[in-house]
Design a protein around this motif. Structure first.
Motif, PDB file in Angstrom:
ATOM      1  N   UNK A  93       0.308   9.464  11.169  1.00 52.08           N
ATOM      2  CA  UNK A  93      -1.082   9.884  10.972  1.00 52.08           C
ATOM      3  C   UNK A  93      -1.332  10.593   9.646  1.00 52.08           C
ATOM      4  N   UNK A  94      -0.323  11.201   9.049  1.00 53.27           N
ATOM      5  CA  UNK A  94      -0.546  12.043   7.862  1.00 53.27           C
ATOM      6  C   UNK A  94      -0.674  11.254   6.553  1.00 53.27           C
ATOM      7  N   UNK A  95      -0.549   9.946   6.600  1.00 55.84           N
ATOM      8  CA  UNK A  95      -0.781   9.179   5.377  1.00 55.84           C
ATOM      9  C   UNK A  95      -1.588   7.930   5.688  1.00 55.84           C
ATOM     10  N   UNK A  96      -2.139   7.357   4.627  1.00 57.74           N
ATOM     11  CA  UNK A  96      -2.963   6.161   4.751  1.00 57.74           C
ATOM     12  C   UNK A  96      -2.409   5.089   3.819  1.00 57.74           C
ATOM     13  N   UNK A  97      -2.271   3.882   4.331  1.00 56.63           N
ATOM     14  CA  UNK A  97      -1.851   2.747   3.500  1.00 56.63           C
ATOM     15  C   UNK A  97      -3.097   2.225   2.802  1.00 56.63           C
ATOM     16  N   UNK A  98      -3.100   2.313   1.473  1.00 59.51           N
ATOM     17  CA  UNK A  98      -4.266   1.873   0.709  1.00 59.51           C
ATOM     18  C   UNK A  98      -4.026   0.539   0.011  1.00 59.51           C
ATOM     19  N   UNK A  99      -2.808   0.080   0.046  1.00 57.16           N
ATOM     20  CA  UNK A  99      -2.494  -1.215  -0.549  1.00 57.16           C
ATOM     21  C   UNK A  99      -1.114  -1.660  -0.114  1.00 57.16           C
ATOM     22  N   UNK A 100      -0.965  -2.945   0.123  1.00 58.80           N
ATOM     23  CA  UNK A 100       0.329  -3.497   0.510  1.00 58.80           C
ATOM     24  C   UNK A 100       0.377  -4.945   0.035  1.00 58.80           C
ATOM     25  N   UNK A 115      10.209  -8.942   0.086  1.00 60.29           N
ATOM     26  CA  UNK A 115      10.021  -7.686  -0.645  1.00 60.29           C
ATOM     27  C   UNK A 115       8.535  -7.373  -0.710  1.00 60.29           C
ATOM     28  N   UNK A 116       8.214  -6.100  -0.544  1.00 58.11           N
ATOM     29  CA  UNK A 116       6.819  -5.668  -0.572  1.00 58.11           C
ATOM     30  C   UNK A 116       6.677  -4.404  -1.409  1.00 58.11           C
ATOM     31  N   UNK A 117       5.458  -4.146  -1.800  1.00 57.89           N
ATOM     32  CA  UNK A 117       5.107  -2.898  -2.462  1.00 57.89           C
ATOM     33  C   UNK A 117       3.977  -2.286  -1.641  1.00 57.89           C
ATOM     34  N   UNK A 118       4.232  -1.098  -1.090  1.00 56.07           N
ATOM     35  CA  UNK A 118       3.265  -0.434  -0.221  1.00 56.07           C
ATOM     36  C   UNK A 118       2.785   0.841  -0.913  1.00 56.07           C
ATOM     37  N   UNK A 119       1.478   0.956  -1.063  1.00 61.62           N
ATOM     38  CA  UNK A 119       0.877   2.139  -1.676  1.00 61.62           C
ATOM     39  C   UNK A 119       0.268   2.987  -0.575  1.00 61.62           C
ATOM     40  N   UNK A 120       0.695   4.248  -0.515  1.00 63.94           N
ATOM     41  CA  UNK A 120       0.187   5.165   0.510  1.00 63.94           C
ATOM     42  C   UNK A 120      -0.377   6.407  -0.160  1.00 63.94           C
ATOM     43  N   UNK A 121      -1.342   7.014   0.512  1.00 63.81           N
ATOM     44  CA  UNK A 121      -1.857   8.305   0.067  1.00 63.81           C
ATOM     45  C   UNK A 121      -1.567   9.318   1.164  1.00 63.81           C
ATOM     46  N   UNK A 122      -1.181  10.468   0.722  1.00 64.08           N
ATOM     47  CA  UNK A 122      -0.955  11.602   1.616  1.00 64.08           C
ATOM     48  C   UNK A 122      -1.645  12.786   0.955  1.00 64.08           C
ATOM     49  N   UNK A 123      -2.792  13.136   1.464  1.00 59.99           N
ATOM     50  CA  UNK A 123      -3.584  14.176   0.806  1.00 59.99           C
ATOM     51  C   UNK A 123      -4.077  13.635  -0.526  1.00 59.99           C
ATOM     52  N   UNK A 124      -3.790  14.361  -1.610  1.00 64.69           N
ATOM     53  CA  UNK A 124      -4.214  13.928  -2.939  1.00 64.69           C
ATOM     54  C   UNK A 124      -3.145  13.085  -3.641  1.00 64.69           C
ATOM     55  N   UNK A 125      -1.970  12.974  -3.036  1.00 67.24           N
ATOM     56  CA  UNK A 125      -0.863  12.231  -3.662  1.00 67.24           C
ATOM     57  C   UNK A 125      -0.918  10.756  -3.299  1.00 67.24           C
ATOM     58  N   UNK A 126      -0.611   9.929  -4.283  1.00 71.81           N
ATOM     59  CA  UNK A 126      -0.497   8.489  -4.044  1.00 71.81           C
ATOM     60  C   UNK A 126       0.915   8.069  -4.431  1.00 71.81           C
ATOM     61  N   UNK A 127       1.579   7.380  -3.527  1.00 70.54           N
ATOM     62  CA  UNK A 127       2.949   6.936  -3.751  1.00 70.54           C
ATOM     63  C   UNK A 127       3.041   5.431  -3.549  1.00 70.54           C
TER      64      UNK A 127
END
Length: 160
Positions: A93-100, A115-127
């Motif tokens: 629940x603490x992060x959101x997938x914004x791109x995959x 192979x995949x690239x998953x972009x997640x946001x957790x608060x103000x951070x994007x990983x």
């Protein structure tokens, strides 16, 4: 005369057999001869692997745990149920997938490696995190049999 008629009849049957088989679609080379049947299973494996992983990525984005679980092979269900919504789970629940995005598909020692690239946001951070999924055939269907951090560098365009 009896043996001669049997031989002539056998020759006639053998002469007509290839024509009969071609009429049924067996033995034709409309798609490049002997190479086509060998290519089809690899293309099917790649397509089915892409389909399964994309459905899993879509489920992660939507936070649809049941849809994600349904893409996995049965032996992975118990571990998935225990970890999917936990602090490091794909559906936490603490992060959101914004791109995959699927970046590469190739045959590996245990099945198709996606192979995949998953972009997640957790608060103000994007990983951005690479994930490697292994997809295998289970009976008549395909399922995800493994997930691990990492992945393959995409092959250059035009490389087999």
């Amino acid at each position: 005369m009896g043996p001669r008629h049997r031989t002539a009849g056998g020759v006639a049957v053998l002469a007509l057999l290839p024509l009969t088989l071609l009429g049924c679609g067996i033995g034709g080379d409309d798609e490049g001869g002997a190479a086509a049947p060998q290519r089809a299973p690899a293309e099917q494996a790649s397509a089915k692997s892409r389909e399964r992983v994309q459905a899993y990525l879509d489920a992660m984005t939507a936070k649809d745990v049941a849809a994600g679980r349904s893409q996995l092979c049965a032996p992975m269900h118990e571990a998935f149920d225990a970890a999917a919504t936990g602090p490091n789970g794909d559906f936490a629940d603490h992060f959101e997938v914004v791109g995959a995005t699927i970046t590469d598909i190739r045959t590996g020692p245990r099945g198709q490696e996606v192979s995949t690239s998953v972009t997640v946001t957790a608060g103000a951070r994007e990983l951005v995190r690479p994930l490697l999924f292994t997809v295998t055939r289970a009976g008549a269907d395909w399922c995800i049999s493994g997930e691990a951090p990492g992945g393959h560098t995409p092959a250059p365009a035009g490389t087999p």
